[in-house]
Design a protein around this motif. Structure first.
Motif, mmCIF file in Angstrom:
data_model
loop_
_atom_site.group_PDB
_atom_site.id
_atom_site.type_symbol
_atom_site.label_atom_id
_atom_site.label_comp_id
_atom_site.label_asym_id
_atom_site.label_seq_id
_atom_site.Cartn_x
_atom_site.Cartn_y
_atom_site.Cartn_z
ATOM 1 N N UNK A 1 -5.978 -2.829 9.485
ATOM 2 C CA UNK A 1 -6.526 -2.749 8.129
ATOM 3 C C UNK A 1 -5.961 -1.542 7.384
ATOM 4 N N UNK A 2 -5.888 -0.389 8.053
ATOM 5 C CA UNK A 2 -5.411 0.832 7.421
ATOM 6 C C UNK A 2 -3.957 0.679 6.952
ATOM 7 N N UNK A 3 -3.099 0.108 7.825
ATOM 8 C CA UNK A 3 -1.694 -0.094 7.466
ATOM 9 C C UNK A 3 -1.582 -1.026 6.269
ATOM 10 N N UNK A 4 -2.366 -2.084 6.269
ATOM 11 C CA UNK A 4 -2.308 -3.031 5.151
ATOM 12 C C UNK A 4 -2.724 -2.368 3.839
ATOM 13 N N UNK A 5 -3.798 -1.591 3.873
ATOM 14 C CA UNK A 5 -4.279 -0.957 2.648
ATOM 15 C C UNK A 5 -3.276 0.081 2.127
ATOM 16 N N UNK A 6 -2.662 0.830 3.037
ATOM 17 C CA UNK A 6 -1.676 1.812 2.595
ATOM 18 C C UNK A 6 -0.440 1.128 2.047
ATOM 19 N N UNK A 7 -0.066 0.002 2.627
ATOM 20 C CA UNK A 7 1.054 -0.781 2.084
ATOM 21 C C UNK A 7 0.741 -1.289 0.683
ATOM 22 N N UNK A 8 -0.503 -1.730 0.499
ATOM 23 C CA UNK A 8 -0.905 -2.203 -0.830
ATOM 24 C C UNK A 8 -0.827 -1.074 -1.844
ATOM 25 N N UNK A 9 -1.259 0.121 -1.426
ATOM 26 C CA UNK A 9 -1.204 1.275 -2.335
ATOM 27 C C UNK A 9 0.233 1.617 -2.686
ATOM 28 N N UNK A 10 1.115 1.598 -1.676
ATOM 29 C CA UNK A 10 2.531 1.896 -1.933
ATOM 30 C C UNK A 10 3.163 0.844 -2.835
ATOM 31 N N UNK A 11 2.775 -0.426 -2.624
ATOM 32 C CA UNK A 11 3.334 -1.501 -3.442
ATOM 33 C C UNK A 11 2.891 -1.384 -4.893
ATOM 34 N N UNK A 12 1.625 -0.998 -5.101
ATOM 35 C CA UNK A 12 1.129 -0.871 -6.471
ATOM 36 C C UNK A 12 1.768 0.317 -7.183
ATOM 37 N N UNK B 1 4.379 -6.372 -6.167
ATOM 38 C CA UNK B 1 3.145 -7.124 -5.990
ATOM 39 C C UNK B 1 2.557 -6.800 -4.632
ATOM 40 N N UNK B 2 1.228 -6.940 -4.524
ATOM 41 C CA UNK B 2 0.548 -6.667 -3.258
ATOM 42 C C UNK B 2 0.954 -7.693 -2.222
ATOM 43 N N UNK B 3 0.788 -7.314 -0.972
ATOM 44 C CA UNK B 3 1.159 -8.212 0.116
ATOM 45 C C UNK B 3 0.268 -9.445 0.122
ATOM 46 N N UNK B 4 0.811 -10.645 0.300
ATOM 47 C CA UNK B 4 -0.034 -11.831 0.380
ATOM 48 C C UNK B 4 -0.825 -11.817 1.678
ATOM 49 N N UNK B 5 -2.142 -12.045 1.557
ATOM 50 C CA UNK B 5 -3.015 -11.999 2.722
ATOM 51 C C UNK B 5 -3.893 -13.231 2.770
ATOM 52 N N UNK B 6 -4.263 -13.596 3.973
ATOM 53 C CA UNK B 6 -5.183 -14.711 4.156
ATOM 54 C C UNK B 6 -6.489 -14.161 4.689
ATOM 55 N N UNK B 7 -7.588 -14.387 3.926
ATOM 56 C CA UNK B 7 -8.914 -13.933 4.334
ATOM 57 C C UNK B 7 -8.966 -12.416 4.493
ATOM 58 N N UNK B 8 -8.130 -11.706 3.750
ATOM 59 C CA UNK B 8 -8.204 -10.259 3.758
ATOM 60 C C UNK B 8 -7.649 -9.587 4.983
ATOM 61 N N UNK B 9 -6.806 -10.236 5.772
ATOM 62 C CA UNK B 9 -6.313 -9.619 7.002
ATOM 63 C C UNK B 9 -4.987 -10.241 7.374
ATOM 64 N N UNK B 10 -4.135 -9.488 8.049
ATOM 65 C CA UNK B 10 -2.886 -10.005 8.586
ATOM 66 C C UNK B 10 -2.761 -9.595 10.019
#
Length: 348
Positions: free
Chosen positions: A314-325, A330-339
């Motif tokens: 979860x932490x890696x995904x959220x930091x990636x989203x922050x870097x992408x924004x 665009x934010x990373x495509x996710x299914x059900x909020x998790x990868x």
């Protein structure tokens, strides 16, 4: 040969590896260091501070979730037990309710939080009934991440993350229901799931074995990940121990908080016209195996998997989203909020 000066001039040490006596002389000279005392230090600090364990119970009404949790921890820790005038009402949606208690045993304090999910699977239309549960689990990860990212962090961050989800399956004797498959597929990626067959005394021993075998086949065919996962085994000893657990999953359990006399001894059990079903007797049900997994052998491992696997994903995904924004992507495509963990790491 080196002759030591000053007050140690009467001693001599040979650094040649010729004999074992020389090494023994070295050990005697320097003596006991006391490295093992670190364990005592850690034990004292842990006992003084205590620790948290957060367990979520999921399943439709009437499967004995509250009773089983009370039986597990020998305490009245369920939401029903904590509300004197509580009346069971089936809600239109899933409303998560948590109850926290401080349990102390032999000087060890544990803050136990039980998250119940009344309303799950009780409706005619159960489409997306798992969304509030997914949202709740991710919210706890987000809360922990926010505390970590503060410039001035708390010395001890309160841990409200769900360390284990016990999923109750009705003892139908058939196969997994579609709602069970969908739920465990989605949540197996963000939390450790331990499936159990509730009220297993309604099945004969042969029916129980057949049902467990069908469930394991369905779990494998659907790609559902339940705890303990093989990829998290750290060594051969872990693999051997966890293989025995995986062979018994799902645990066929019976819960009760009533005591009965059996051969002059008080035992927890359910009384029927055929006799008393002893909850802690492995010949009657697998409650003892479940308790050993959750408390006596794998409690710390459940917390470690939550922190280093699920929360880290979860932490890696959220930091990636922050870097992408920040970079305008665009934010990373996710299914059900998790990868999957490897997908998130590949974006770094």
């Amino acid at each position: 040969r080196i002759i030591l000066p000053c007050c140690l001039s009467h001693l001599s040490l040979s650094f040649s590896p010729a004999t074992a006596d020389t090494a023994q002389e070295g050990r005697d000279l320097f003596g006991y260091v006391g490295i093992e005392a670190v364990l005592d230090q850690m034990r004292r600090k842990t006992m003084k501070a205590g620790f948290e364990f957060n367990i979520m119970v999921v399943g439709q009404s009437g499967l004995g979730k509250s009773t089983l949790v009370n039986t597990l921890f020998k305490s009245k820790v369920s939401r029903k037990s904590c509300t004197p005038s509580y009346e069971e009402k089936i809600s239109r949606t899933v409303h998560l309710k948590s109850v926290s208690h401080i349990i102390e045993e032999k000087g060890v304090k544990m803050r136990l939080t039980v998250i119940d999910t009344p309303g799950f699977g009780d409706q005619i239309n159960n489409e997306n009934c798992w969304d509030p549960i997914v949202k709740y689990i991710n919210e706890q990860y987000e809360k922990y991440l926010t505390e970590e990212l503060h410039i001035t962090r708390k010395r001890r961050i309160p841990d409200t993350r769900v360390h284990c989800c016990v999923y109750f399956l009705p003892a139908t004797g058939h196969r997994l229901r579609p709602i069970d498959v969908e739920f465990m597929k989605r949540l197996g990626k963000i939390v450790s799931i331990v499936p159990v067959i509730a009220k297993a005394d309604t099945l004969t021993m042969d029916e129980r074995l057949d049902f467990k075998q069908r469930i394991r086949q369905d779990l494998q065919a659907s790609g559902i990940r339940v705890y303990p996962q093989k990829e998290y085994d750290e060594d051969v000893e872990d693999r051997i121990r966890n293989d025995k657990i995986r062979e018994n999953i799902p645990f066929a359990v019976v819960g009760t908080d009533k005591e009965h006399q059996v051969n002059g001894n008080k035992v927890l059990g359910r009384k029927t016209k055929w006799g008393i079903i002893e909850v802690e007797n492995v010949a009657h049900c697998e409650f003892a195996n479940l308790r050993d997994l959750l408390v006596r052998s794998h409690l710390q491992d459940l917390k470690d998997v939550t922190h280093y696997i699920h929360y880290e994903t979860y932490r890696v995904r959220r930091l990636n989203e922050s870097n992408a924004s920040v970079s305008g992507l665009s934010a990373l495509p996710l299914e059900n909020g998790i990868t999957e963990k490897y997908e998130a790491q590949s974006q770094l």
